[in-house]
Design a protein around this motif. Structure first.
Motif, short mmCIF file in Angstrom:
data_model
loop_
_atom_site.label_atom_id
_atom_site.label_comp_id
_atom_site.label_asym_id
_atom_site.label_seq_id
_atom_site.Cartn_x
_atom_site.Cartn_y
_atom_site.Cartn_z
N ARG A 187 0.82 -1.26 0.03
CA ARG A 187 -0.27 -0.03 0.06
C ARG A 187 0.78 1.13 -0.06
NH1 ARG A 187 -2.87 -0.62 4.54
NH2 ARG A 187 -4.27 -1.90 3.63
N ASP A 198 -3.84 1.05 -2.47
CA ASP A 198 -3.30 -0.41 -2.50
C ASP A 198 -3.03 -0.94 -3.94
OD1 ASP A 198 -4.15 -0.96 0.17
OD2 ASP A 198 -6.07 -1.70 -0.26
N THR A 242 -7.53 -2.30 -7.85
CA THR A 242 -7.55 -0.88 -7.65
C THR A 242 -7.64 -0.31 -9.22
OG1 THR A 242 -6.50 -0.92 -5.71
CG2 THR A 242 -6.38 1.09 -6.97
N ASN A 251 -7.78 -7.98 1.49
CA ASN A 251 -8.33 -6.49 1.02
C ASN A 251 -8.15 -5.60 2.21
OD1 ASN A 251 -8.94 -6.69 -2.11
ND2 ASN A 251 -10.02 -8.67 -1.12
N SER A 252 -7.03 -5.66 3.05
CA SER A 252 -7.10 -4.77 4.01
C SER A 252 -8.48 -4.57 4.78
CB SER A 252 -6.70 -3.56 3.40
OG SER A 252 -5.65 -3.71 2.79
#
Length: 792
Positions: free
Chosen positions: A566, A571, A576, A717-718
């Motif tokens: 990131r 990201d 993205t 995905n965070s």
């Protein structure tokens, strides 16, 4: 059928001692029946109206008005044919009094296409049924007449065009000395008109039909020849909601209001400027309005290209966020109240005015009042667009009326958030790529209206070093991804393409685009803006801020399967927008005097070990987060290793269906973004290559934006919530079985040397898709022998 309805009312005498019941009754009459449903037909036919009660009289209209017992009585078949050669009627009524420039009302260039609207009632013993409306489009090409959905609005002509009561004309409220006057500038319940609404999908099928309320929508653009219409679903008209999935990117199928937008200031230009600007940032932490272009007919006459849009209001916030619609503050402009009140916002302004935001304690307090992540994304977008119709105008912001709660869902934490809308004056329209938007939003007094309120918040926030760095890096990050020239051009083309076959008819109708060439030039200008804007914007940032030189950052990962990086808040993963399907090594442009924060994010089963430089030297810190000041040799690699907890399986082939694949375009093969062995691909073989010579949807495979959460895992995905607007998939259109030919989607998966193979993928069926899928495999290189035995 007659349905007897009874109501009872209790009436009291004046002295209060006695009462009696007043009973009223009436019969509900079935509406008349139509031999043909409204829709598209390729030849003329006879329409028969009937009723199960032989004593019923049927009355009908063809001008869009609601029928009464004084309307035309039905006595014999109604012959329906293509009416396009008939003289234009309501389209010849001037809808403004502008006398010069591109906003002048002009009559159509010849006869326009016309449908037939039949509205009918049945009357028995003086009691009328509910009205029924059907619109018949009788064109040689039938349902192929338009590649877009078609909307039919049936309404009493006086409701639109009457000098005293018509909402679509200058009328009695027009003052020649005041262009902000006219019937179309009147607002409120008194200027809402009842109408019938029919929505036909591009294939001709009826999607939605109901009675609605209509008002004129917009501000300055109400004076344009073609108006924006606000559509209301109310129980007074029948249905209290629009119960239909209008937008493919939204799962929602219940709406209170829609807008049939005239493209605002962009009317007479591209007809999709606002949609393009908003489409570019659907993945930002900012609300955007969904978009769908349609062809509109009013009382049977062609009315041109309109854009179906959502409308921001209390019901929107209720639907999207789950906000209590009676417990929100929604403001516009400096602080004009739309819902709730401005007390909390006044407190915010007072706090900012009395506080030194360079002090971190004050900045921390500010973060409990304002969603700064939303603010940064919102300002980044508007600055990139070069939108000078903002922030002194077209600015809405809201909060849920609650104390700050950091654990509450997005939008319900009590902080102020901004809503993006009306960005027609963007992407090269009005201002060009060289326009200095940084100056526009940072001068003390607005260059538009010489007041301080438009730029007060941003100027105040920039006092804090953390926000200052975040502001620079947020814009830089978006220039490296969402606003990459190629991505912006792809979005522009994706919105232009559906209008290509229909733009000339619209031009002939309104005469404001001048020509197809004018339209093409306007779109070409958007592409030029996309190419030139990043360079100019970076230059403006360097001119106004002490941020050093433009510097290229290069990042890489030791193993694509193990994790990603990131960069600040961006990201670097294929999902993205603006990031390649094979993202690493990745390069982006930042500034030498602004620190950049890199965060190594391991996937499940892996752990971060260390960072290394371009020379391969390890960076002493073992922290997964690395803050760096960039120079000409700014290359960093994140290293990951198996943490021993994950599965021992090894990925051989991996597909990601990203924006790198063309949207709505036939694909023969789709190769994986990662493979251990050569020769992997996905291939679709349709049973029939083309269903007809005019077919818009033959048996093809293409990339589509339909949201599918079956294969979405927040853990990799965070922790981000599922975002429908960013999801991409591979679609198979019209799978079928014809004679001995069948549609086949084939995965070629070379796997020599591997055992215990697993194939995982997510599948979703559309409403019209095949209900079953058969899975078979073949180990024969010639693919002649297929079997399903042994599959588990």
């Amino acid at each position: 059928m007659l349905l007897l309805c009874i109501t009872a009312t209790v009436l009291a005498t004046p002295d209060g001692n006695d009462f009696f019941l007043e009973i009223k009754s009436w019969a509900a009459i079935d509406p008349p029946e139509f031999s043909h449903e409204g829709g598209f037909y390729d030849s003329e036919f006879s329409l028969i109206l009937s009723h199960p009660d032989s004593s019923a009289q049927i009355f009908f209209t063809t001008d869009g008005s609601v029928p009464t017992a004084e309307s035309t009585p039905y006595s014999s078949e109604i012959e329906l044919a293509d009416r396009s050669s008939e003289p234009n009627t309501i389209s010849m009524i001037p809808t403004n009094r502008i006398t010069s420039g591109g906003r002048v009302w002009r009559e159509p260039a010849g006869a326009i296409r016309k449908a037939t609207v039949i509205r009918a009632i049945a009357v028995v013993d003086g009691i009328a049924s509910d009205e029924v409306s059907h619109t018949y489009f009788i064109f040689d090409d039938g349902a192929d007449a338009y590649p877009l959905p078609v909307v039919s609005i049936s309404i009493d002509n006086d409701h639109l065009f009457d000098e005293e009561t018509g909402i679509y004309v200058p009328g009695i409220y027009y003052d020649e000395e005041d262009d902000w006057s006219g019937n179309y500038y009147q607002r409120g319940d008194d200027w809402e008109r009842p109408a019938s609404f029919e929505f036909f999908e591009a294939d001709g099928s009826l999607g939605l039909k109901q009675n609605i309320g209509i008002r004129i929508h917009g501000g300055w653009t109400r004076r344009l020849p073609m108006k924006s219409l606000r559509l209301y679903a109310r129980s007074d008209y029948g249905e209290s909601r629009f119960n239909y999935r209008m937008f493919e990117n939204l799962e929602d199928s219940r709406f209170n209001r829609f807008i049939l937008r005239n493209s605002g200031n962009d009317f007479g230009n591209t007809m999709f400027m606002d949609a393009a600007a908003q489409s570019l940032i659907r993945h930002f932490n900012v609300d955007t309005q969904e978009y769908r272009p349609v062809i509109v007919f009013v009382n049977g006459e062609y009315w041109g290209i309109h854009n179906v849009r959502e409308r921001y209001d209390r019901r929107y916030l209720e639907r999207v966020y789950g906000a209590d619609p009676d417990n929100i503050d929604l403001l516009t402009g400096s602080q004009t109240v739309k819902e709730g009140d401005f007390e909390n916002y006044e407190q915010l302004l007072a706090f900012i005015g009395a506080s030194d935001l360079s002090v971190n304690a004050n900045y921390t307090e500010l973060q409990t009042r304002v969603d700064l992540d939303n603010f940064l994304d919102y300002y980044s977008a508007q600055i990139y667009y070069g939108n000078t119709d903002w922030p002194q105008n077209n600015i809405d912001f809201w909060r849920s009326r609650t104390e700050y709660n950091p654990n509450a869902p997005v939008g319900l934490d009590g902080r102020w958030r901004w809503l993006l809308y009306d960005v027609d004056r963007s992407l090269g329209f009005i201002t060009d790529a060289s326009f200095d938007m940084i100056e526009w939003v940072t001068v003390e007094r607005s260059l538009q209206n010489n007041t301080t309120y438009p730029n007060f918040l941003l100027r105040s926030f920039l006092q804090n070093e953390t926000f200052y760095y975040d502001f620079i890096n947020r814009i830089a990050g978006h220039l490296n991804t969402a606003f990459l020239p190629q991505r912006v051009s792809n979005v522009i083309d994706s919105l232009k393409t559906p209008l290509n076959p229909v733009i000339e008819e619209h031009i002939d109708r309104w005469q404001n685009h001048l020509s197809r060439g004018h339209w093409e030039n306007r779109v070409r200008g958007m592409h030029e803006y996309a190419e030139e804007r990043p360079g100019y914007l970076r230059s403006h940032m360097r001119h106004h801020f002490e941020i050093g030189d433009e510097t290229e950052l290069t990042i890489d990962v030791s193993d694509l399967q193990a994790g990603y990086i990131r960069v600040n808040s961006t990201d670097i993963v294929p999902s993205t927008p603006g990031v390649r399907s094979s993202p690493y090594p990745w390069r982006g442009t930042y500034f030498s005097e602004v620190p950049v924060t890199l965060t190594a994010v391991p996937f499940a089963g892996y752990e971060f070990t260390h960072w290394s430089t371009a020379a391969g030297d390890s960076i002493p810190s073992g922290d997964s987060q690395l803050t760096v000041w960039l120079n000409d040799e700014s290359t960093f690699t994140a290293h990951f290793t198996d943490d021993g907890t994950g599965p021992q399986n090894e990925v051989i082939h991996y597909w990601v269906f990203s924006d790198d694949l063309p949207n709505n375009a036939p694909l023969k093969f789709v190769e994986p973004i990662y493979s251990k062995t050569d020769g992997a691909y996905i291939k679709y073989t349709p049973a029939i290559e083309n269903y007809s010579s005019n077919s818009e949807t033959p048996g093809i495979m293409d990339r589509v934006n339909d949201p599918v959460d079956l294969n979405y895992f927040p853990t990799v995905n965070s922790g981000k919530r599922y975002d429908e607007s960013g999801m991409r998939g591979l679609r198979v259109r019209n799978p079928s079985l014809v004679d001995n030919r069948q549609s086949k989607l084939m995965f070629s998966l070379p796997s020599t040397g591997y055992e215990d193979l697993e194939l995982t993928f997510a599948v979703v069926r559309t409403g019209s898709g095949q209900p079953e899928i058969r899975f078979e495999f073949s180990t024969d290189s010639d693919n002649e022998f297929w079997s399903s035995e042994g599959l588990s």
